[in-house]
Every structure is written in C-alpha cells, then in structure tokens.
Design an enzyme around this catalytic site. Structure first.
Site, PDB file in Angstrom:
ATOM      1  N   ASP A 100       0.854  -1.204   0.000  1.00 21.33           N
ATOM      2  CA  ASP A 100       0.000   0.000   0.000  1.00 21.33           C
ATOM      3  C   ASP A 100       0.879   1.239   0.000  1.00 21.33           C
ATOM      4  O   ASP A 100       1.952   1.239   0.603  1.00 21.33           O
ATOM      5  CB  ASP A 100      -0.903  -0.020   1.253  1.00 21.33           C
ATOM      6  CG  ASP A 100      -2.170   0.794   1.077  1.00 21.33           C
ATOM      7  OD1 ASP A 100      -2.059   2.025   0.910  1.00 21.33           O
ATOM      8  OD2 ASP A 100      -3.264   0.210   1.112  1.00 21.33           O
ATOM      9  N   ASN A 101       0.421   2.311  -0.679  1.00 19.57           N
ATOM     10  CA  ASN A 101       1.163   3.579  -0.617  1.00 19.57           C
ATOM     11  C   ASN A 101       0.577   4.535   0.422  1.00 19.57           C
ATOM     12  O   ASN A 101       1.000   5.681   0.520  1.00 19.57           O
ATOM     13  CB  ASN A 101       1.210   4.254  -2.001  1.00 19.57           C
ATOM     14  CG  ASN A 101      -0.139   4.805  -2.428  1.00 19.57           C
ATOM     15  OD1 ASN A 101      -1.154   4.522  -1.797  1.00 19.57           O
ATOM     16  ND2 ASN A 101      -0.156   5.589  -3.483  1.00 19.57           N
ATOM     17  N   VAL A 146       1.593   0.873  -6.629  1.00 24.90           N
ATOM     18  CA  VAL A 146       1.370  -0.136  -7.686  1.00 24.90           C
ATOM     19  C   VAL A 146       1.674   0.381  -9.086  1.00 24.90           C
ATOM     20  O   VAL A 146       1.747  -0.416 -10.024  1.00 24.90           O
ATOM     21  CB  VAL A 146      -0.063  -0.730  -7.724  1.00 24.90           C
ATOM     22  CG1 VAL A 146      -0.278  -1.754  -6.646  1.00 24.90           C
ATOM     23  CG2 VAL A 146      -1.122   0.333  -7.760  1.00 24.90           C
ATOM     24  N   ARG A 182       4.559 -13.856 -14.449  1.00 21.30           N
ATOM     25  CA  ARG A 182       5.895 -14.396 -14.155  1.00 21.30           C
ATOM     26  C   ARG A 182       5.839 -15.486 -13.094  1.00 21.30           C
ATOM     27  O   ARG A 182       6.530 -16.503 -13.190  1.00 21.30           O
ATOM     28  CB  ARG A 182       6.844 -13.276 -13.701  1.00 21.30           C
ATOM     29  CG  ARG A 182       8.275 -13.795 -13.453  1.00 21.30           C
ATOM     30  CD  ARG A 182       9.220 -12.715 -12.965  1.00 21.30           C
ATOM     31  NE  ARG A 182       8.878 -12.137 -11.696  1.00 21.30           N
ATOM     32  CZ  ARG A 182       9.065 -12.707 -10.513  1.00 21.30           C
ATOM     33  NH1 ARG A 182       9.569 -13.923 -10.420  1.00 21.30           N
ATOM     34  NH2 ARG A 182       8.734 -12.075  -9.409  1.00 21.30           N
ATOM     35  N   TYR A 223     -11.930   7.132 -12.736  1.00 23.60           N
ATOM     36  CA  TYR A 223     -12.149   5.901 -11.970  1.00 23.60           C
ATOM     37  C   TYR A 223     -12.876   4.859 -12.832  1.00 23.60           C
ATOM     38  O   TYR A 223     -12.395   3.738 -13.001  1.00 23.60           O
ATOM     39  CB  TYR A 223     -12.972   6.237 -10.724  1.00 23.60           C
ATOM     40  CG  TYR A 223     -13.243   5.086  -9.791  1.00 23.60           C
ATOM     41  CD1 TYR A 223     -12.263   4.622  -8.925  1.00 23.60           C
ATOM     42  CD2 TYR A 223     -14.495   4.467  -9.751  1.00 23.60           C
ATOM     43  CE1 TYR A 223     -12.518   3.571  -8.044  1.00 23.60           C
ATOM     44  CE2 TYR A 223     -14.766   3.425  -8.887  1.00 23.60           C
ATOM     45  CZ  TYR A 223     -13.777   2.982  -8.025  1.00 23.60           C
ATOM     46  OH  TYR A 223     -14.036   1.949  -7.152  1.00 23.60           O
ATOM     47  N   THR A 273     -19.997  -0.993  -0.720  1.00 21.46           N
ATOM     48  CA  THR A 273     -19.756  -1.787   0.485  1.00 21.46           C
ATOM     49  C   THR A 273     -19.335  -0.852   1.618  1.00 21.46           C
ATOM     50  O   THR A 273     -18.639   0.134   1.385  1.00 21.46           O
ATOM     51  CB  THR A 273     -18.679  -2.846   0.198  1.00 21.46           C
ATOM     52  OG1 THR A 273     -19.162  -3.676  -0.865  1.00 21.46           O
ATOM     53  CG2 THR A 273     -18.385  -3.712   1.405  1.00 21.46           C
TER      54      THR A 273
HETATM   55  P1  NAD Z   1      -9.865   2.488   0.233  1.00 20.58           P
HETATM   56  O1  NAD Z   1      -9.628   3.838  -0.364  1.00 20.58           O
HETATM   57  O2  NAD Z   1     -10.133   2.382   1.683  1.00 20.58           O
HETATM   58  O3  NAD Z   1      -8.661   1.498  -0.101  1.00 20.58           O
HETATM   59  C1  NAD Z   1      -7.825   1.639  -1.213  1.00 20.58           C
HETATM   60  C2  NAD Z   1      -6.396   1.358  -0.771  1.00 20.58           C
HETATM   61  O4  NAD Z   1      -5.528   1.437  -1.907  1.00 20.58           O
HETATM   62  C3  NAD Z   1      -5.878   2.374   0.237  1.00 20.58           C
HETATM   63  O5  NAD Z   1      -5.236   1.721   1.310  1.00 20.58           O
HETATM   64  C4  NAD Z   1      -4.892   3.220  -0.573  1.00 20.58           C
HETATM   65  O6  NAD Z   1      -3.876   3.807   0.221  1.00 20.58           O
HETATM   66  C5  NAD Z   1      -4.379   2.196  -1.555  1.00 20.58           C
HETATM   67  N1  NAD Z   1      -3.834   2.784  -2.781  1.00 20.58           N
HETATM   68  C6  NAD Z   1      -4.402   3.748  -3.557  1.00 20.58           C
HETATM   69  N2  NAD Z   1      -3.611   4.030  -4.607  1.00 20.58           N
HETATM   70  C7  NAD Z   1      -2.513   3.224  -4.497  1.00 20.58           C
HETATM   71  C8  NAD Z   1      -1.339   3.053  -5.272  1.00 20.58           C
HETATM   72  N3  NAD Z   1      -1.131   3.773  -6.373  1.00 20.58           N
HETATM   73  N4  NAD Z   1      -0.415   2.143  -4.851  1.00 20.58           N
HETATM   74  C9  NAD Z   1      -0.615   1.415  -3.722  1.00 20.58           C
HETATM   75  N5  NAD Z   1      -1.717   1.550  -2.953  1.00 20.58           N
HETATM   76  C10 NAD Z   1      -2.654   2.440  -3.336  1.00 20.58           C
HETATM   77  O7  NAD Z   1     -11.086   1.866  -0.612  1.00 20.58           O
HETATM   78  P2  NAD Z   1     -11.833   0.462  -0.444  1.00 20.58           P
HETATM   79  O8  NAD Z   1     -13.274   0.753  -0.281  1.00 20.58           O
HETATM   80  O9  NAD Z   1     -11.166  -0.413   0.523  1.00 20.58           O
HETATM   81  O10 NAD Z   1     -11.660  -0.129  -1.917  1.00 20.58           O
HETATM   82  C11 NAD Z   1     -10.726  -1.157  -2.212  1.00 20.58           C
HETATM   83  C12 NAD Z   1     -10.873  -1.572  -3.668  1.00 20.58           C
HETATM   84  O11 NAD Z   1     -12.193  -2.061  -3.912  1.00 20.58           O
HETATM   85  C13 NAD Z   1     -10.646  -0.435  -4.657  1.00 20.58           C
HETATM   86  O12 NAD Z   1      -9.953  -0.929  -5.769  1.00 20.58           O
HETATM   87  C14 NAD Z   1     -12.031  -0.033  -5.062  1.00 20.58           C
HETATM   88  O13 NAD Z   1     -12.076   0.522  -6.347  1.00 20.58           O
HETATM   89  C15 NAD Z   1     -12.778  -1.359  -4.988  1.00 20.58           C
HETATM   90  N6  NAD Z   1     -14.223  -1.152  -4.762  1.00 20.58           N
HETATM   91  C16 NAD Z   1     -14.673  -0.799  -3.526  1.00 20.58           C
HETATM   92  C17 NAD Z   1     -16.031  -0.572  -3.351  1.00 20.58           C
HETATM   93  C18 NAD Z   1     -16.605  -0.202  -2.005  1.00 20.58           C
HETATM   94  O14 NAD Z   1     -17.804   0.078  -1.941  1.00 20.58           O
HETATM   95  N7  NAD Z   1     -15.907  -0.214  -0.915  1.00 20.58           N
HETATM   96  C19 NAD Z   1     -16.914  -0.684  -4.434  1.00 20.58           C
HETATM   97  C20 NAD Z   1     -16.380  -1.022  -5.673  1.00 20.58           C
HETATM   98  C21 NAD Z   1     -15.037  -1.269  -5.824  1.00 20.58           C
END
Ligand code: NAD
Ligand code: UDP
Length: 310
Positions: free
Chosen positions: A32-33, A58, A105, A144, A174
């Site tokens: 995570d960043n 990432v 890989r 997005y 969620t």
């Molecule tokens: P969140 O923002 O809490 O978590 C995202 C995480 O990704 C964070 O910890 C952030 O620091 C990390 N991150 C962001 N950019 C990054 C990068 N470039 N490199 C490394 N880490 C990075 O959101 P979440 O609700 O936990 O969502 C997690 C995933 O699920 C996401 O991909 C989101 O698109 C997907 N998603 C979530 C929901 C929801 O309702 N919660 C719905 C649809 C999709």
C-alpha cells in the site's frame, strides 16, 4: 499455506481481507502507498509473523514470489479519486499491468477489485454482468470508471494471451468498520454527521438509489471467488441487492443513532448514477454466495465502530 499479496491492503476492504486471510492460515503481504489507507487499519496485524507490510506504489513494478494476488489498490471514494484524477487512472491501468505482469511471471492467480461503476449511470436496472454500461468517458468520474474498465480489459487480454488465471469481481457499494471518517462516501459521511450532531448532507433530492453490502459478506464472497474453479474468470457482481434511496438511508441512520441531526440538501455532483442494484444470480449459482447481513444490522455495527473512534 499460501503466500498472498493484497494490494491496497491498508485500506478499508484490504485490511479486512488481510485479517481473514491470516485467520485462514496464510502468509500475507500487504502492499500500500497509504494514500487513503492507514497503518491504523493494520496495526493489530503487524505483530503477526505471517504478516508483512510493504510501502509501495502499484504504478511502479515490483518483484515478489507469491501464489495469489488480490488487486485492490485504488482510491474508491469519489472525493479521493477525483483529487488527482490522472494518478487515479494510472493506479488502475499501470497497477493492473504491473500486477498482471507479476502474476504472469510467478504463475499466481489474480483477482481484480472491479466495480459497479463500470455500469456508469445505468439504463438497465438492476444490473446483470452482461450489461455493458453507460459511462461518460470525459466526465469527473471517468478517471475511476474508465480506469477500472481498462483494467478489466487488461485482465481478459492477459488471460487470453498469456493464460493468466484471472478473477474479475464487480463490487457494489460496500460499507462497515474501518471506513475512514473523512472517506467522503455516503454511509460514513451520514454516520459521522449524525454522531457529531451535524447536518446530514444529501446530494440532490435524495431519490437516487444504491444497494449497500456489509464488509464481512463481501470479503466472504471475494475469497470464494478467488478459490473457485479456474474456468470462472468472471466478471461476477457482488453486492447486496437491497435497494434504498439516500433519503431512506439518512432517515435510518438518524433513527439508529438517535441523533437530532437535520437533513440538508446540497448540489448533486455531475454524472452521479441515479440508480444501482446488482443482479447476483451468477454468484449465487456458481459460488453459493449471497449476503446475509441486512442493512440495519450492518449499520448498527458500523455506528458502534464510529462511536468508539470519534
Ligand atoms: P480504500 O480507499 O479504503 O482502499 C484503497 C487502498 O488502496 C488504500 O489503502 C490506498 O492507500 C491504496 N492505494 C491507492 N492508490 C494506491 C497506489 N497507487 N499504490 C498502492 N496503494 C494504493 O477503498 P476500499 O473501499 O477499501 O476499496 C478497495 C478496492 O475495492 C478499490 O480498488 C475499489 O475501487 C474497490 N471497490 C470498492 C467498493 C466499495 O464500496 N468499498 C466498491 C467497488 C469497488
Ligand atoms: N451522497 C450524499 N451525501 C454524502 C455523500 C454521498 O447524498 O455526503 C450521495 C452521492 O451523491 C451518491 C450516493 O450518496 O448519490 C452514494 O455516494 P458514494 O460516494 O457513497 O458512492 P457512489 O456514488 O460512488 O456509489
């Protein structure tokens, strides 16, 4: 025991996933960043010898030896993904390329956290996986939505061209404990406002709908999908089909918190989807999965969490 990489592992969903995977006896690498995630979300896991945190972005390649990858890294709240839209697009697209390259890989199986946003502002209701969506490619949500759509494309191209074992999961809204209090998404916003006795901000007239899934149900489905037969690449919708207006959600949260907050109305952001509800027949039939926790119960648990941290 498997060695499992979770990108975005310090975020809301990622931290719950890491916890579950550790409980099931796996080695977990959390990458995570910390853009929207936080070490607070994983502090309780840091002492576990089977858990490792890697601060990394990432969008940059990384070399690791792993058996499975859950690719969750990407800000999910409109407020955060619109803060730096170009970075958001890079995170989805370069992130997918880097993680798919790693999967290719190592021979690891890889799951993509895709989203109901691939359906945009849907003209088909409820939304089955076969619906191709209605996304504005030049709007404020496109960084997005289109980023996630391109990621799905890359997943299927790596699958067809390089036989990478993929799982594409389309997640619908969620919620639950460990959402950031400044996350900006509707459930955490309303709960935080209600507990602070501030006005509850409904965007637009509050008649737009969403379907809300409690985090534990979603994580259960995510792990089931990852470990399903390899033929099931997806996409697979996962969410709770219970559909509510934002007005109803605000009233429920006011009632459950016993708050005296009043509702105020603010402008609706552009391209805000008017309705959303998943068809989950595929997940039911193929994975024997469906959500069990109704909205009211999930809200009670989430309110209890925010009462504690605020
Ligand atoms: P969140 O923002 O809490 O978590 C995202 C995480 O990704 C964070 O910890 C952030 O620091 C990390 N991150 C962001 N950019 C990054 C990068 N470039 N490199 C490394 N880490 C990075 O959101 P979440 O609700 O936990 O969502 C997690 C995933 O699920 C996401 O991909 C989101 O698109 C997907 N998603 C979530 C929901 C929801 O309702 N919660 C719905 C649809 C999709
Ligand atoms: N919303 C709202 N008040 C808020 C935050 C969001 O009325 O304080 C609305 C938002 O306009 C949208 C719905 O709630 O119609 C869900 O928004 P969220 O950002 O949680 O998720 P998404 O729009 O990505 O589904």
């Amino acid at each position: 025991m498997k060695r499992i990489l979770v990108t975005g592992g310090a975020g809301f969903l990622g931290s719950h996933l890491c916890e579950r995977l550790l409980k099931e006896g796996n080695d977990v690498l959390c990458l995570d960043n910390l853009f929207t995630g936080s070490k607070d979300n994983i502090r309780h896991l840091m002492e576990n010898p089977h858990f490792e945190f890697i601060r990394h972005d990432v969008t940059e390649p990384i070399s690791l030896e792993i058996d499975q990858i859950y690719n969750l890294a990407c800000p999910a709240s409109p407020v955060h993904y619109q803060y730096d839209p170009i970075k958001t697009a890079k995170t989805s697209v370069y992130g997918a390329i880097n993680m798919l390259g790693l999967a290719k890989r190592t021979g690891a199986r890889i799951l993509q956290a895709s989203t109901s946003e691939v359906y945009g502002d849907p003209e088909v209701h409820p939304q089955p996986e076969s619906y191709r969506g209605c996304v504005n490619p030049i709007g404020i949500r496109a960084c997005y939505d289109e980023g996630k759509r391109m990621a799905e494309t890359l997943f299927f191209d790596y699958h067809r061209k390089h036989q990478v074992e993929i799982k594409v999961m389309r997640i619908f809204n969620t919620y639950g404990p460990r959402m950031n209090q400044n996350d900006g998404r509707v459930v955490s916003n309303f709960i935080v406002q209600a507990l602070r006795k501030e006005d509850i901000t409904i965007y637009g007239d509050g008649k737009q709908t969403r379907s809300f899934c409690y985090v534990d149900d979603l994580i259960e489905g995510m792990i089931k999908l990852m470990n399903s037969p390899k033929e099931l690449a997806g996409p697979v919708n996962m969410g709770n089909p219970g559909e509510f207006t934002m007005g109803e959600l605000a009233e429920k949260i006011i009632a459950l918190t016993g708050s005296g907050s009043k509702i105020v109305y603010a402008p609706l952001p552009s391209d805000d989807p008017k309705q959303r509800k998943p068809v989950i027949d595929l997940a039911k039939e193929q994975l024997n999965w469906e959500p069990e926790i109704p909205l009211e119960e999930g809200l009670k648990r989430t309110i209890a969490y925010f009462r504690e941290i605020l």
